[in-house]
Motif scaffolding. Structure first.
Motif, PDB file in Angstrom:
ATOM      1  N   GLY A  26       0.638  -1.190   0.078  1.00  0.00           N
ATOM      2  CA  GLY A  26       0.006   0.009   0.146  1.00  0.00           C
ATOM      3  C   GLY A  26       0.817   1.389   0.038  1.00  0.00           C
ATOM      4  O   GLY A  26       2.036   0.954   0.180  1.00  0.00           O
ATOM      5  N   GLY A  27       0.316   2.204  -0.334  1.00  0.00           N
ATOM      6  CA  GLY A  27       1.031   3.600  -0.416  1.00  0.00           C
ATOM      7  C   GLY A  27       2.071   3.649  -1.257  1.00  0.00           C
ATOM      8  O   GLY A  27       2.094   2.884  -2.247  1.00  0.00           O
ATOM      9  N   SER A  28       2.948   4.738  -1.210  1.00  0.00           N
ATOM     10  CA  SER A  28       4.073   4.848  -2.092  1.00  0.00           C
ATOM     11  C   SER A  28       5.338   4.754  -1.318  1.00  0.00           C
ATOM     12  O   SER A  28       6.243   5.756  -0.901  1.00  0.00           O
ATOM     13  CB  SER A  28       4.093   6.322  -2.708  1.00  0.00           C
ATOM     14  OG  SER A  28       2.776   6.330  -3.379  1.00  0.00           O
ATOM     15  N   PHE A  29       5.807   3.641  -1.447  1.00  0.00           N
ATOM     16  CA  PHE A  29       6.960   3.399  -0.359  1.00  0.00           C
ATOM     17  C   PHE A  29       8.086   4.041  -0.770  1.00  0.00           C
ATOM     18  O   PHE A  29       8.920   4.541  -0.067  1.00  0.00           O
ATOM     19  CB  PHE A  29       7.340   1.709  -0.217  1.00  0.00           C
ATOM     20  CG  PHE A  29       8.599   1.338   0.296  1.00  0.00           C
ATOM     21  CD1 PHE A  29       9.771   1.003  -0.334  1.00  0.00           C
ATOM     22  CD2 PHE A  29       8.602   1.191   1.727  1.00  0.00           C
ATOM     23  CE1 PHE A  29      10.671   0.739   0.312  1.00  0.00           C
ATOM     24  CE2 PHE A  29       9.750   0.678   2.349  1.00  0.00           C
ATOM     25  CZ  PHE A  29      11.056   0.489   1.749  1.00  0.00           C
ATOM     26  N   SER A  30       8.428   4.187  -2.129  1.00  0.00           N
ATOM     27  CA  SER A  30       9.896   4.817  -2.646  1.00  0.00           C
ATOM     28  C   SER A  30       9.677   6.338  -2.267  1.00  0.00           C
ATOM     29  O   SER A  30      10.767   6.945  -2.401  1.00  0.00           O
ATOM     30  CB  SER A  30       9.674   4.506  -4.003  1.00  0.00           C
ATOM     31  OG  SER A  30       8.485   5.109  -4.911  1.00  0.00           O
ATOM     32  N   ARG A  31       8.654   7.014  -1.787  1.00  0.00           N
ATOM     33  CA  ARG A  31       8.672   8.330  -1.295  1.00  0.00           C
ATOM     34  C   ARG A  31       8.670   8.411   0.169  1.00  0.00           C
ATOM     35  O   ARG A  31       8.717   9.494   0.600  1.00  0.00           O
ATOM     36  CB  ARG A  31       7.333   8.989  -1.975  1.00  0.00           C
ATOM     37  CG  ARG A  31       7.296   8.933  -3.314  1.00  0.00           C
ATOM     38  CD  ARG A  31       6.137   9.309  -4.191  1.00  0.00           C
ATOM     39  NE  ARG A  31       5.037  10.244  -3.480  1.00  0.00           N
ATOM     40  CZ  ARG A  31       3.950  10.567  -3.857  1.00  0.00           C
ATOM     41  NH1 ARG A  31       3.324   9.941  -4.791  1.00  0.00           N
ATOM     42  NH2 ARG A  31       3.528  11.681  -3.355  1.00  0.00           N
ATOM     43  N   TYR A  32       8.994   7.276   0.845  1.00  0.00           N
ATOM     44  CA  TYR A  32       8.834   7.532   2.455  1.00  0.00           C
ATOM     45  C   TYR A  32      10.202   7.221   2.759  1.00  0.00           C
ATOM     46  O   TYR A  32      10.755   6.459   2.378  1.00  0.00           O
ATOM     47  CB  TYR A  32       7.741   6.342   2.927  1.00  0.00           C
ATOM     48  CG  TYR A  32       6.534   6.353   2.434  1.00  0.00           C
ATOM     49  CD1 TYR A  32       5.615   5.314   2.393  1.00  0.00           C
ATOM     50  CD2 TYR A  32       5.953   7.528   2.000  1.00  0.00           C
ATOM     51  CE1 TYR A  32       4.342   5.203   1.892  1.00  0.00           C
ATOM     52  CE2 TYR A  32       4.407   7.607   1.466  1.00  0.00           C
ATOM     53  CZ  TYR A  32       3.615   6.602   1.653  1.00  0.00           C
ATOM     54  OH  TYR A  32       2.374   6.532   1.268  1.00  0.00           O
ATOM     55  N   ASP A  33      10.372   8.272   3.979  1.00  0.00           N
ATOM     56  CA  ASP A  33      11.814   7.779   4.812  1.00  0.00           C
ATOM     57  C   ASP A  33      11.237   6.540   5.760  1.00  0.00           C
ATOM     58  O   ASP A  33      10.070   6.586   6.148  1.00  0.00           O
ATOM     59  CB  ASP A  33      12.113   9.157   5.430  1.00  0.00           C
ATOM     60  CG  ASP A  33      12.165  10.275   4.547  1.00  0.00           C
ATOM     61  OD1 ASP A  33      11.883  11.364   4.881  1.00  0.00           O
ATOM     62  OD2 ASP A  33      12.897   9.988   3.705  1.00  0.00           O
ATOM     63  N   MET A  34      12.148   5.981   6.005  1.00  0.00           N
ATOM     64  CA  MET A  34      11.852   4.689   6.991  1.00  0.00           C
ATOM     65  C   MET A  34      12.845   4.643   7.992  1.00  0.00           C
ATOM     66  O   MET A  34      13.936   4.881   7.949  1.00  0.00           O
ATOM     67  CB  MET A  34      12.128   3.422   5.991  1.00  0.00           C
ATOM     68  CG  MET A  34      10.999   3.282   4.942  1.00  0.00           C
ATOM     69  SD  MET A  34       9.639   3.313   5.338  1.00  0.00           S
ATOM     70  CE  MET A  34       9.423   1.613   6.283  1.00  0.00           C
ATOM     71  N   GLY A  35      12.298   4.109   9.326  1.00  0.00           N
ATOM     72  CA  GLY A  35      13.062   4.254  10.522  1.00  0.00           C
ATOM     73  C   GLY A  35      12.988   2.549  11.061  1.00  0.00           C
ATOM     74  O   GLY A  35      11.822   2.003  10.908  1.00  0.00           O
ATOM     75  N   TRP A  36      13.834   2.501  11.794  1.00  0.00           N
ATOM     76  CA  TRP A  36      13.886   1.465  12.859  1.00  0.00           C
ATOM     77  C   TRP A  36      14.013   1.769  14.268  1.00  0.00           C
ATOM     78  O   TRP A  36      14.880   2.605  14.531  1.00  0.00           O
ATOM     79  CB  TRP A  36      14.872   0.308  12.398  1.00  0.00           C
ATOM     80  CG  TRP A  36      14.952  -0.642  11.282  1.00  0.00           C
ATOM     81  CD1 TRP A  36      15.423  -0.088  10.248  1.00  0.00           C
ATOM     82  CD2 TRP A  36      14.032  -1.711  10.932  1.00  0.00           C
ATOM     83  NE1 TRP A  36      15.285  -1.198   9.094  1.00  0.00           N
ATOM     84  CE2 TRP A  36      14.276  -2.022   9.706  1.00  0.00           C
ATOM     85  CE3 TRP A  36      13.511  -2.468  12.007  1.00  0.00           C
ATOM     86  CZ2 TRP A  36      13.931  -3.235   9.272  1.00  0.00           C
ATOM     87  CZ3 TRP A  36      12.731  -3.547  11.589  1.00  0.00           C
ATOM     88  CH2 TRP A  36      13.022  -3.852  10.019  1.00  0.00           C
ATOM     89  N   PHE A  37      12.872   1.229  14.952  1.00  0.00           N
ATOM     90  CA  PHE A  37      12.830   1.581  16.373  1.00  0.00           C
ATOM     91  C   PHE A  37      12.934   0.507  17.476  1.00  0.00           C
ATOM     92  O   PHE A  37      12.831  -0.901  16.590  1.00  0.00           O
ATOM     93  CB  PHE A  37      11.643   2.371  16.810  1.00  0.00           C
ATOM     94  CG  PHE A  37      11.528   3.807  16.255  1.00  0.00           C
ATOM     95  CD1 PHE A  37      11.462   3.962  14.963  1.00  0.00           C
ATOM     96  CD2 PHE A  37      12.032   4.603  17.008  1.00  0.00           C
ATOM     97  CE1 PHE A  37      11.375   5.296  14.247  1.00  0.00           C
ATOM     98  CE2 PHE A  37      11.744   6.147  16.474  1.00  0.00           C
ATOM     99  CZ  PHE A  37      11.776   6.205  15.156  1.00  0.00           C
ATOM    100  N   ARG A  38      13.250   0.417  18.575  1.00  0.00           N
ATOM    101  CA  ARG A  38      13.203  -0.800  19.247  1.00  0.00           C
ATOM    102  C   ARG A  38      12.606  -0.404  20.594  1.00  0.00           C
ATOM    103  O   ARG A  38      12.726   0.758  21.057  1.00  0.00           O
ATOM    104  CB  ARG A  38      14.653  -1.606  19.533  1.00  0.00           C
ATOM    105  CG  ARG A  38      15.653  -0.324  20.157  1.00  0.00           C
ATOM    106  CD  ARG A  38      17.025  -1.343  20.023  1.00  0.00           C
ATOM    107  NE  ARG A  38      18.236  -0.566  20.906  1.00  0.00           N
ATOM    108  CZ  ARG A  38      19.173  -0.795  20.789  1.00  0.00           C
ATOM    109  NH1 ARG A  38      19.766  -1.922  19.969  1.00  0.00           N
ATOM    110  NH2 ARG A  38      20.246   0.072  21.511  1.00  0.00           N
TER     111      ARG A  38
END
Length: 125
Positions: A26-38
């Protein structure tokens, strides 16, 4: 709406490695900044690593610099977190998150609109 599904967690001995994946739909992955959290038991969720929509910019918390590497494959709509030289203090549930602003990667979890369910990483000493 963006759905994020993490995988790759598990139990590993100190000094070992794991590679987490986060697949988006879904959405437009290539336009999103992505983060990893814990989030460890009894602790607040914390930023681990982030990558801009293009992959050109990355950011890490100090304690994982030199050990963790974030990357992405926009064609596969997937973001990765390669974790090397794992330590017991890395034990936590790891979450990926998407920020649709395109101005990141940010370290504040408040900037991220969509979250996965998380994957458990346990590092034994």
């Amino acid at each position: 709406q963006v759905q994020l599904v993490e995988s790759g967690g598990g139990l590993v001995q100190a000094g070992g490695s794991l590679r987490l994946s986060c697949a988006a739909s879904g959405g437009s992955f290539s336009r999103y900044d992505m983060g990893w959290f814990r989030q460890a038991p009894g602790k607040e969720r914390e930023f681990v690593a982030g990558i801009s929509w293009s992959g050109a910019a990355t950011s890490y918390r100090d304690s994982v610099k030199g050990r963790f590497t974030v990357s992405r494959d926009n064609a596969k709509k997937t973001v990765y977190l390669q974790m090397n030289n794992l330590k017991p203090e890395d034990t936590a549930v790891y979450y990926c998150a998407a920020d649709t602003s395109g101005w990141g990667p940010y370290q504040s979890l408040n900037e991220y609109e969509f979250w996965g369910q998380g994957t458990q990483v346990t590092v034994s000493s």
